[in-house]
Design a protein around this motif. Structure first.
Motif, PDB file in Angstrom:
ATOM      1  N   ARG A  65      35.581  34.936  38.164  1.00  0.00           N
ATOM      2  CA  ARG A  65      35.254  33.634  38.743  1.00  0.00           C
ATOM      3  C   ARG A  65      35.157  32.635  37.603  1.00  0.00           C
ATOM      4  O   ARG A  65      34.276  32.738  36.745  1.00  0.00           O
ATOM      5  CB  ARG A  65      33.940  33.699  39.520  1.00  0.00           C
ATOM      6  N   ALA A 194      37.695  25.256  54.430  1.00  0.00           N
ATOM      7  CA  ALA A 194      37.033  25.647  53.187  1.00  0.00           C
ATOM      8  C   ALA A 194      35.515  25.549  53.321  1.00  0.00           C
ATOM      9  O   ALA A 194      34.775  26.432  52.852  1.00  0.00           O
ATOM     10  CB  ALA A 194      37.520  24.772  52.033  1.00  0.00           C
ATOM     11  N   LEU A 199      34.585  28.252  50.743  1.00  0.00           N
ATOM     12  CA  LEU A 199      35.623  28.353  49.727  1.00  0.00           C
ATOM     13  C   LEU A 199      35.887  26.980  49.138  1.00  0.00           C
ATOM     14  O   LEU A 199      35.378  25.970  49.631  1.00  0.00           O
ATOM     15  CB  LEU A 199      36.925  28.877  50.345  1.00  0.00           C
ATOM     16  N   SER A 200      36.716  26.946  48.110  1.00  0.00           N
ATOM     17  CA  SER A 200      37.185  25.671  47.598  1.00  0.00           C
ATOM     18  C   SER A 200      38.427  25.252  48.386  1.00  0.00           C
ATOM     19  O   SER A 200      39.174  26.099  48.892  1.00  0.00           O
ATOM     20  CB  SER A 200      37.529  25.773  46.107  1.00  0.00           C
ATOM     21  N   ALA A 203      42.083  27.158  48.801  1.00  0.00           N
ATOM     22  CA  ALA A 203      41.999  28.607  48.560  1.00  0.00           C
ATOM     23  C   ALA A 203      43.005  29.335  49.449  1.00  0.00           C
ATOM     24  O   ALA A 203      43.260  28.916  50.583  1.00  0.00           O
ATOM     25  CB  ALA A 203      40.591  29.103  48.843  1.00  0.00           C
ATOM     26  N   ILE A 228      40.214  35.221  54.732  1.00  0.00           N
ATOM     27  CA  ILE A 228      40.107  34.959  53.295  1.00  0.00           C
ATOM     28  C   ILE A 228      41.021  35.935  52.559  1.00  0.00           C
ATOM     29  O   ILE A 228      40.893  37.161  52.704  1.00  0.00           O
ATOM     30  CB  ILE A 228      38.651  35.095  52.820  1.00  0.00           C
TER      31      ILE A 228
END
Length: 237
Positions: A65, A194, A199-200, A203, A228
């Motif tokens: 990450r 997102a 999430l960003s 993604a 995801i």
């Protein structure tokens, strides 16, 4: 580590870290110490540690990450492309705690596209059910289900939180899924998606679209599910 071992040193470290994960010495969500710290601890070059970690990242046992570090990742969730079993039943049969949060339930008129998908006249009443799918209370998928009210009168009055939709349809309407046709493609998360999936924006997501049929070949559901990307692996039998 055995430096005179025929196996490259980085692979020996990769195997050591792998065993630590499989034996429970490192648990899901645990952060590995920084590469430079591990290199000092084991008296090896930093590149050796980096290559070892890369091996486990490729095997989906670790995840990097950016700006945060390297963590033990959640295992990939196996998802069959041909199965018509519901999300909840499929995962609970494997001992995985699955749940759902209802985002929206909307009664609407079928436009031309939805009428063609559900094999009903344009303008017929349908219900849209938007749910956030959870595993161990963490969002993993966003699902849009479309059902014809001719088959399921007043379905929009039911509760869908943490309930199996297919079990409800079978118990209340005596209708169950028999077969389905599916497509799968890659897409990117919009702002709304997102936010819901934590999430960003942008993604990677798997988009599965499925038409689900009854035994007498009526369309009982059209469903779009956004999974995801890093959490699922799809199987074809």
């Amino acid at each position: 580590m055995e430096k005179n071992n025929e196996k490259p040193l980085y692979l020996q470290f990769a195997e050591m870290f792998r065993q630590m994960i499989l034996n429970g010495e490192l648990n899901v969500g645990d952060m590995l110490p920084p590469e430079i710290e591990l290199a000092k601890t084991y008296s090896v070059a930093r590149i050796t540690i980096r290559k070892a970690i890369n091996e486990l990242v490729q095997d989906h046992l670790l995840i990097r990450r950016v700006g945060n570090g390297t963590f033990v990742s959640e295992p990939k969730i196996e998802r069959e492309l041909v199965s018509v079993a519901g999300f909840t039943e499929r995962l609970q049969s494997r001992g995985i705690k699955a749940g759902a949060i209802t985002i929206e339930v909307n009664r609407m008129k079928a436009d031309m596209k939805m009428a063609n998908l559900l094999l009903i006249p344009q303008g017929s009443e349908i219900v849209e059910i938007v749910r956030l799918r959870l595993i161990h209370e963490v969002p993993v998928a966003l699902e849009y289900s479309y059902l014809p009210l001719t088959l399921f009168p007043d379905i929009d009055k039911e509760s869908f939180d943490n309930n199996s939709l297919y079990l409800l349809l079978e118990n209340k309407y005596s209708i169950r899924p028999y077969h389905s046709s599916k497509t799968l493609e890659l897409t990117r998360a919009t702002n709304k998606e997102a936010k819901l999936l934590e999430l960003s924006k942008g993604a990677p997501l798997f988009l599965m679209m499925a038409t689900v049929f009854t035994e007498d070949n009526r369309v009982m559901e059209y469903v779009k599910t956004l999974f995801i990307g890093e959490r699922f692996r799809f199987q074809v039998y």
